[in-house]
Design a protein around this motif. Structure first.
Motif, PDB file in Angstrom:
ATOM      1  N   ASN A  69       0.857  -1.183   0.000  1.00 22.30           N
ATOM      2  CA  ASN A  69       0.000   0.000   0.000  1.00 22.30           C
ATOM      3  C   ASN A  69       0.896   1.237   0.000  1.00 22.30           C
ATOM      4  N   GLU A 128      -2.980  10.360  -3.333  1.00 18.48           N
ATOM      5  CA  GLU A 128      -2.968   9.213  -4.236  1.00 18.48           C
ATOM      6  C   GLU A 128      -2.619   7.959  -3.447  1.00 18.48           C
ATOM      7  N   GLU A 177      -2.315   3.614  -3.617  1.00 16.78           N
ATOM      8  CA  GLU A 177      -2.232   2.402  -4.425  1.00 16.78           C
ATOM      9  C   GLU A 177      -2.271   1.185  -3.508  1.00 16.78           C
ATOM     10  N   LEU A 230      -1.588  -2.834  -4.034  1.00 19.22           N
ATOM     11  CA  LEU A 230      -1.076  -3.753  -5.039  1.00 19.22           C
ATOM     12  C   LEU A 230      -0.886  -5.139  -4.449  1.00 19.22           C
ATOM     13  N   PRO A 232       4.714   6.367  -7.389  1.00 21.10           N
ATOM     14  CA  PRO A 232       4.043   7.344  -8.256  1.00 21.10           C
ATOM     15  C   PRO A 232       4.876   8.614  -8.375  1.00 21.10           C
ATOM     16  N   SER A 237      -9.812   5.294  -0.058  1.00 19.05           N
ATOM     17  CA  SER A 237      -9.597   3.923  -0.518  1.00 19.05           C
ATOM     18  C   SER A 237     -10.711   2.970  -0.113  1.00 19.05           C
ATOM     19  N   ALA A 246      -3.974  -4.729  -8.963  1.00 21.87           N
ATOM     20  CA  ALA A 246      -3.763  -3.431  -8.324  1.00 21.87           C
ATOM     21  C   ALA A 246      -5.049  -2.622  -8.293  1.00 21.87           C
ATOM     22  N   GLU A 247      -5.104  -1.739  -7.305  1.00 19.34           N
ATOM     23  CA  GLU A 247      -6.160  -0.727  -7.205  1.00 19.34           C
ATOM     24  C   GLU A 247      -5.481   0.609  -6.956  1.00 19.34           C
ATOM     25  N   LYS A 248      -5.898   1.625  -7.696  1.00 20.30           N
ATOM     26  CA  LYS A 248      -5.324   2.954  -7.547  1.00 20.30           C
ATOM     27  C   LYS A 248      -6.446   3.953  -7.304  1.00 20.30           C
ATOM     28  N   THR A 286      -7.156   8.012  -6.593  1.00 20.10           N
ATOM     29  CA  THR A 286      -6.645   9.375  -6.621  1.00 20.10           C
ATOM     30  C   THR A 286      -7.752  10.307  -6.146  1.00 20.10           C
TER      31      THR A 286
END
Length: 501
Positions: free
Chosen positions: A250, A263, A265, A267, A279, A370, A433-435, A437
């Motif tokens: 994370n 932001e 992430e 993963l 990033p 998130s 993955a999840e992103k 923003t």
């Protein structure tokens, strides 16, 4: 002359019968060995028996040791050859062989049936239990006299400790009774052990090899930022508590130039991966990283690191500085948000979500960014809910709290007296993955008229003016008292001069 002739004929007939009698098939129980040899033939018992000495014939009173293959025990371990009289023929005893066995008291008793190899110890089917730290089984014993001597032990298999450090299991246990439960001492996860039950000194009754179950791995200890590539690197975890099947990473990033930009992430990386690019943001951006190892048992403890790009100093705490709003109307329960697309073209057409959080602190903002927001529930106090789904391609002023509804969202009216944080969120999901923003906006809905930007200035001017008036009044009071005292002194001077004259 007749009598001698008859006697001669009788002797000739007797001599002719003797060879035929020697060729008759002997009784299997009546051995055809001469009395003076006193021998026994090798017994025809269980084929699994081992005799020592192993030979075809044994002398009278010769003792023979019996044993079986591992896991079995002979019903008699010591036997000896013997004979007994079967019958009397023509005034002479006819012998047959027999075997005697030594009992637990040391006496010799006649063996009336076959000697067998008996499965002394049996593990009850279905009772073998293996966890990450123990091995347990139930047992029964068929020979009470032998059961009191059985030993049980657990041992670490040599190859199982590499490359991990595993301690040897010490101690043995003597089994008691004819049934019970044997449990190995505390063991280590994902490690090979052997369980052995035996009769001293070396008769193996039961052997079983087992590997303890997996558990969650330890947290990663070595992780660093590679300044040359901007990638995050880490040392692979060893498969000591379970086979490492991957990593859960994370990453939370905040821009140094825009504190409202967040932001995140999440993963799922392969076990063979040991680096991941962060990033890209402006110099001085802060990163909060958590990493967990994964086994079949689940995710282990998380390791936490903070990084700050292009900075050798200790990373500063992640700061949440949300953007402001305008035209807040407590009476209508609305506020205007100046929204801008998060993604750049051609990604700008992607779906944006507007999430509302009825509180304002960093943890709540990150969790909402998130998380999985639920629809608005009017029967509960304000929490976190999805207010709108937008396809932003250009800047727009969005009225939050207008009451519009859609599939899974509700732009509910804002409630006076509450602090709000609104998140404009863009989500990108893939198989691994999840992103997320997010850009945050914060404001308060207070009773009465909305406060303009000049309100603070007016309050400051009024406070300064009040302080000036209070100071002027105090100064005037002090000066007036001083002048009054001076005037009184001047009037008293002429009368004092007359008295002196």
């Amino acid at each position: 002359m007749a009598l001698p002739l008859l006697a001669l004929r009788f002797l000739l007939v007797l001599l002719s019968l003797l060879p035929a009698q020697g060729q008759e098939e002997p009784d299997p129980k009546v051995q055809g060995v001469p009395q003076e040899t006193e021998m026994c033939q090798r017994p025809r018992w269980d084929s699994r028996l081992r005799l020592a000495p192993d030979q075809e014939n044994y002398k009278k009173n010769e003792e023979v040791m019996l044993s079986c293959i591992d896991g079995f025990q002979a019903s008699f371990t010591r036997v000896k050859c013997s004979r007994e009289v079967q019958s009397i023929s023509d005034g002479k005893p006819v012998y047959r062989e027999l075997w005697l066995g030594k009992d637990s008291r040391g006496g010799w008793i006649r063996i009336r049936s076959s000697v067998e190899c008996i499965d002394v110890l049996q593990v009850v089917p279905g009772t073998l239990e293996v966890s990450s730290t123990s091995i347990k089984l139930n047992w029964t014993c068929r020979l009470p006299e032998t059961c009191q001597q059985i030993q049980a032990r657990c041992r670490l298999e040599e190859h199982s400790s590499l490359p991990c450090e595993a301690e040897e299991v010490k101690g043995e246990e003597t089994l008691h009774g004819q049934e019970g439960t044997f449990t190995c001492p505390p063991l280590q996860p994902f490690t090979d052990y052997s369980i052995t039950m035996y009769l001293p000194p070396s008769t193996i009754l039961f052997t079983w090899f087992a590997r303890t179950e997996e558990t969650v791995p330890d947290k990663p200890e070595k992780l660093w930022l590679d300044p040359s590539t901007g990638s995050l690197r880490w040392k692979a975890l060893p498969s000591c508590k379970g086979e490492i099947i991957g990593y859960q990473l994370n990453v939370t990033a905040r821009s140094a130039q825009d504190g409202s930009f967040l932001e995140m992430e999440r993963l799922r990386l392969s076990s063979s991966v040991t680096e991941h690019p962060l990033p890209a943001h402006s110099p001085g951006s802060s990163y909060l990283v958590t990493m967990r190892g994964l086994t079949a048992a689940g995710a282990g403890a998380a390791s936490l690191w903070e990084f700050q790009t292009n900075s050798s100093d200790t990373p500063q705490p992640l700061d949440t500085s949300c953007r402001s709003t305008r035209d807040i109307s407590p009476s209508q329960g609305t506020a205007v948000l100046p929204l801008r697309p998060i993604a750049r073209p051609p990604e700008a057409a992607r779906e944006h979500q507007l999430i509302v959080v009825a509180t304002r602190n960093g943890t709540a903002v990150e969790g909402a960014c998130s998380g999985d927001p639920q629809p608005f529930n009017a029967s509960r106090q304000p929490g976190t809910y999805l207010a709108a789904v937008l396809n932003l391609t250009a800047p727009v002023d969005f009225v939050l709290g207008s009451g519009t509804r859609g599939q899974g969202y509700h732009n509910a009216a804002l409630r006076p007296g509450w602090d709000y944080t609104a998140l404009l969120r863009l989500v990108h999901r893939s198989q691994q993955a999840e992103k997320f923003t997010c850009v945050c906006y914060s404001f308060s809905v207070v009773a009465g008229q909305p406060l303009g930007p000049w309100h603070g200035t007016v309050i400051g001017v009024v406070v300064l003016l009040a302080l000036f008036l209070i100071s002027a009044g105090i100064l005037w009071f002090v000066l007036s008292r001083a002048l009054l005292c001076l005037s009184r002194k001047r009037k008293s001077l002429p009368s004092k001069a007359k008295e002196d004259n």
